[in-house]
Structures are given as C-alpha cells and as structure tokens.
Design an enzyme around this catalytic site. Structure first.
Site, short mmCIF file in Angstrom:
data_model
loop_
_atom_site.label_atom_id
_atom_site.label_comp_id
_atom_site.label_asym_id
_atom_site.label_seq_id
_atom_site.Cartn_x
_atom_site.Cartn_y
_atom_site.Cartn_z
N SER A 53 0.80 -1.23 0.00
CA SER A 53 0.00 0.00 0.00
C SER A 53 0.83 1.28 0.00
O SER A 53 0.32 2.34 -0.31
CB SER A 53 -0.95 0.02 1.20
OG SER A 53 -0.23 0.10 2.41
N HIS A 93 1.21 4.25 6.81
CA HIS A 93 0.64 5.12 5.77
C HIS A 93 1.08 6.56 5.96
O HIS A 93 1.61 6.93 7.00
CB HIS A 93 -0.89 5.02 5.76
CG HIS A 93 -1.39 3.79 5.07
ND1 HIS A 93 -2.72 3.46 5.05
CD2 HIS A 93 -0.76 2.80 4.37
CE1 HIS A 93 -2.88 2.33 4.37
NE2 HIS A 93 -1.69 1.91 3.96
N ASP A 119 -7.89 6.42 4.54
CA ASP A 119 -7.97 5.27 5.44
C ASP A 119 -9.21 5.24 6.34
O ASP A 119 -9.27 4.40 7.24
CB ASP A 119 -6.73 5.23 6.34
CG ASP A 119 -5.49 4.87 5.58
OD1 ASP A 119 -5.59 4.31 4.47
OD2 ASP A 119 -4.38 5.13 6.11
#
EC number: 3.4.21.89
Length: 173
Positions: A53, A93, A119
């Site tokens: 990701s 992230h 998210d």
C-alpha cells in the site's frame, strides 16, 4: 539428529554452560530491544512493511526504523505507523490532512500512497480521524527487503520447519 541423546551425553557443567549461553543471548536481545524503545520513544522501534500500500515509497518486506517523540508535531506528508482499535497489526501510511485545534489537540487523516482512497475505512467504526495516541511511530529510515524473512515465515509456516530441520542437520554434520 538425536538432540536429546546429545543432551544426555553432556556432563552437567557443559549443560549448564549451554543453558547460560542461551539465556545470555535471549536477555541481551531483550535488553537491546528495550533500550531501543527508550531511545526512540516508540513501543515498536522497528517494523516490517507487510503490504504494497505504500509503494513506491516502501515495498513489502522493507524494514522501517521508527521514532515517536510526543513533542514533535505531526505534519502532512509524514509517514506514520499507527494502530487502530480492533486490529492487531500496525499500519504504515502517509498523513494527508492535519487538523490542529487551539487547545493543541491534533487530528489527522492517513492514506497509503498506492491506495485510491483515504484510510477512514480502516479506522474503527465511527472514527474519521486519528489522534497522537494512535501513533506507534514515524518512519525515520529503512532497509529495503530485509524484513522478507519475517514475511516468508508468516506466509509459509512450513518454511519455519524446514529452516529448523536444516539448522539441526547442519549441526549434526
């Protein structure tokens, strides 16, 4: 391949020596880990990227080094590792939005570089923003693909058995 036979053939002094060596290795590793926790301020100073990701910034298997000094402000563009209530595995992230209130309270939103959407779908139900308490650490450096061993061991449990058998066989020869 008779491990217990080897143990029976050792005299007591050799056995104690082996047990003490093993205990010293384990305690040294634990002390190093706890020392890193104190120095970095992070409950987990080293993590492995488990998904794609964050590509192209980080790839699956990259080893990240984290710090988590609470005085440092969180800024958009920073890469954070955070935990979400109800999930055991931390997520790596990038912070894409930050909301600072006058009282010093900070809320922020994250997104994986390789993901299409933010998210909010990963956060616990009803949660739209993260807070500083959710942060495990901030990425400060990395070693590419060093964590692939961890991923292989988790994805292929039989690999652990093969590695254990290989080590025992090498020891015998």
């Amino acid at each position: 391949m008779d491990l217990f036979g080897d143990l029976r053939r050792m005299n007591k002094r050799q056995l104690y020596y082996q047990v003490l060596n093993f205990a010293m290795i384990v305690s040294s590793a634990l002390m190093i880990w706890k020392g890193l926790i104190v120095v970095t301020g992070s409950e987990s100073p080293i993590v492995v990227v488990l998904s794609g990701s964050m590509e192209p910034a980080f790839h699956r298997g990259d080893l990240l080094f984290l710090t988590n000094f609470h005085d440092d402000p969180i800024r958009a563009g920073e890469i954070v590792v955070f935990k979400v209530e109800g999930r055991d595995i931390p997520i790596v992230h990038r912070v894409i939005k930050v909301h600072e209130k006058g009282n010093g309270n900070i809320k922020f939103l994250t997104k994986g570089d390789n993901n299409e959407v933010d998210d909010r779908g990963l956060y616990k139900e009803g949660q739209n923003w993260l807070e500083k308490k959710d942060v495990v650490g901030r990425a400060r450096g990395f070693l590419p693909y060093v964590g692939m061993v961890t991923i292989i061991m988790n994805d292929y449990p039989k690999f652990k058995v093969l590695m254990g058998a290989y080590v025992l066989l090498k020891r015998e020869s």
